[in-house]
Design an enzyme around this catalytic site. Structure first.
Site, PDB file in Angstrom:
ATOM      1  N   ARG A  42       1.400 -15.003  -5.973  1.00 15.40           N
ATOM      2  CA  ARG A  42       2.620 -14.989  -5.168  1.00 15.40           C
ATOM      3  C   ARG A  42       2.908 -16.368  -4.566  1.00 15.40           C
ATOM      4  O   ARG A  42       4.063 -16.764  -4.443  1.00 15.40           O
ATOM      5  CB  ARG A  42       2.513 -13.922  -4.072  1.00 15.40           C
ATOM      6  CG  ARG A  42       2.517 -12.494  -4.628  1.00 15.40           C
ATOM      7  CD  ARG A  42       2.563 -11.452  -3.523  1.00 15.40           C
ATOM      8  NE  ARG A  42       2.759 -10.125  -4.050  1.00 15.40           N
ATOM      9  CZ  ARG A  42       1.783  -9.262  -4.326  1.00 15.40           C
ATOM     10  NH1 ARG A  42       0.520  -9.619  -4.079  1.00 15.40           N
ATOM     11  NH2 ARG A  42       2.035  -8.071  -4.818  1.00 15.40           N
ATOM     12  N   LYS A 202      -1.465   7.790 -10.058  1.00 14.02           N
ATOM     13  CA  LYS A 202      -0.621   8.863  -9.545  1.00 14.02           C
ATOM     14  C   LYS A 202       0.644   9.078 -10.368  1.00 14.02           C
ATOM     15  O   LYS A 202       1.406   8.141 -10.603  1.00 14.02           O
ATOM     16  CB  LYS A 202      -0.231   8.569  -8.091  1.00 14.02           C
ATOM     17  CG  LYS A 202      -1.412   8.561  -7.137  1.00 14.02           C
ATOM     18  CD  LYS A 202      -0.934   8.299  -5.726  1.00 14.02           C
ATOM     19  CE  LYS A 202      -2.089   8.323  -4.738  1.00 14.02           C
ATOM     20  NZ  LYS A 202      -1.630   8.050  -3.350  1.00 14.02           N
ATOM     21  N   GLY A 352       1.385  -4.023  -8.484  1.00 10.73           N
ATOM     22  CA  GLY A 352       0.311  -4.897  -8.035  1.00 10.73           C
ATOM     23  C   GLY A 352      -0.925  -4.821  -8.896  1.00 10.73           C
ATOM     24  O   GLY A 352      -1.531  -5.847  -9.250  1.00 10.73           O
ATOM     25  N   GLY A 375       5.540  -1.896  -5.276  1.00 11.92           N
ATOM     26  CA  GLY A 375       6.401  -0.816  -4.812  1.00 11.92           C
ATOM     27  C   GLY A 375       7.872  -1.165  -4.910  1.00 11.92           C
ATOM     28  O   GLY A 375       8.706  -0.311  -5.235  1.00 11.92           O
TER      29      GLY A 375
END
Length: 396
Positions: A42, A202, A352, A375
């Site tokens: 980043r 998930k 991520g 996200g």
């Protein structure tokens, strides 16, 4: 669909000299328990914007969050970020002792043209995450203009993200514009065939993305922990493999409407324990032992995914295909990641964990775009408005 927000590149560069430019970046790179950075993706991603402003002799006020501090723990200080900036650039950079208060104001006023003032972790101030108007006004007072570069935090309703750009003249930086333009093309006008490789733990994190992309994709290759929800929905015994509560029913609904587009593993690696050097073996999905864990995709599944990747013109990858953090269970992620990186398609990774996998394999230079947002990228692909984008003014 064009990104129709005001852009830094459109601001007259000769007007930047002496201007106080508040840059909200996402410098939340991985770090160890002492706060020493173990990655710098980043920071590297925002260097072009900072370099542009420094060379234009602007006074750069640089701000970011870092981790999730509860009480100003020292490992969440931005000292490690400052150190890495200095290793990667020739910027003259000062670290403020706080992210609020008179000392910060004083340092911002003493900043010289072409220098950078890095504020301490914005989350050291409760007003940041509460989107407190008073804190937003304080941050806005430090700058003459605002540059949005924190794509990874654009889905958060925080003071520096959603409120400051409404107070002072604001625009999107180079990184944010690149992120949005890339994801916009993926969402609205991808070169076909479009293949999505979806992994991670998930199903709930991916449901809306799958729903929003399903009409545009040729196939979705599903691996990782989420694949076991789909396998369970199809009636397979999945042993002790992880499945979120009630997600097998959601998976059943997705398969019912789009079953032909969703490719599930035909074989998997299973292990007796979730640790390195555990006893493991590859089995077909109808042979998973009741007391074993599914930990990776198998070789026949890898070949099946490879066939889809080889004919794709656009590939979006989100989520590891096994328990990547344990090297014994990372083969599927590594091999499929390599196939994606070496393909001739437009290749985009988001999330991520996926970015970390790409970085660890040194494949980031081989992808068309590695999104810095996890996200935020998923929220954008779900079709949701992002507060950090909505707050920016439209181009006239």
């Amino acid at each position: 669909m064009e990104f129709n927000k005001k852009l830094l590149i459109d601001f007259p560069v000769y007007q930047l000299e002496g201007k106080r430019v508040f840059v909200r970046a996402d410098l939340n790179d991985p770090a160890d328990s002492e706060g020493n950075l173990t990655g710098d993706m980043r920071i590297r991603a925002v260097l072009p914007t900072i370099g542009y402003l420094v060379n234009a002799r602007a006074k750069v006020i640089l701000a970011s969050h870092f981790g999730r501090p509860k009480n100003r723990e020292k490992e969440f200080s931005l000292r490690g970020v400052k150190k890495r900036f200095e290793e990667l650039s020739s910027f003259r950079i000062h670290l403020a002792p706080d992210c609020q208060g008179e000392d910060v104001v004083k340092m911002s006023k003493e900043l010289k043209n072409g220098e950078v003032l890095l504020l301490e972790n914005l989350r050291f101030c409760p007003g940041e995450t509460k989107n407190d108007p008073e804190y937003a006004r304080f941050l806005a007072s430090l700058g003459d203009i605002y540059v949005a570069e924190a794509f990874g935090a654009c889905h958060r309703e925080h003071a520096s993200i959603a409120s400051v750009p409404k107070i002072i003249p604001s625009m999107a930086g180079f990184l944010l514009a690149k992120e949005i333009n890339t994801l916009n093309k993926l969402l609205h006008n991808p070169e076909q065939p479009l293949v999505v490789v979806a992994g991670g733990k998930k199903v709930s994190d991916k449901i809306k993305v799958i729903g929003n992309l399903i009409d545009k994709v040729d196939s979705i290759c599903v691996g990782g922990g989420m694949s076991f929800a789909f396998l369970k929905a199809k009636g397979y015994e999945i042993g002790k493999s992880y499945v979120e509560d009630n997600m097998d029913n959601v998976a059943k609904d997705i398969l019912g409407n789009n079953g032909k587009k969703i490719l599930l593993p035909v074989d998997v690696m299973v292990a007796k324990e979730l640790k390195s050097a555990s006893e493991s073996k590859v089995v077909n999905v109808d042979e998973i032992p009741p007391d074993w864990y599914g930990v990776d995709i198998g070789p026949k599944t890898i070949e099946m995914f490879k066939a889809q990747i080889s004919k794709a013109k656009t590939i979006f990858w989100n989520g590891p295909l096994g328990i990547f953090e344990i090297p014994d269970f990372s083969y599927g992620t590594r091999i499929v990641g390599l196939y994606i990186a070496l393909s001739s398609a437009i290749t985009v990774s988001g999330g991520g964990d996926t970015a970390e996998a790409v970085r660890m394999m040194n494949l980031d230079q081989h992808f068309t775009h590695v999104s810095t947002g996890g996200g935020a990228a998923l929220k954008f692909l779900e079709g949701d408005d992002l507060p950090g984008i909505s707050a920016l003014p439209e181009r006239s």
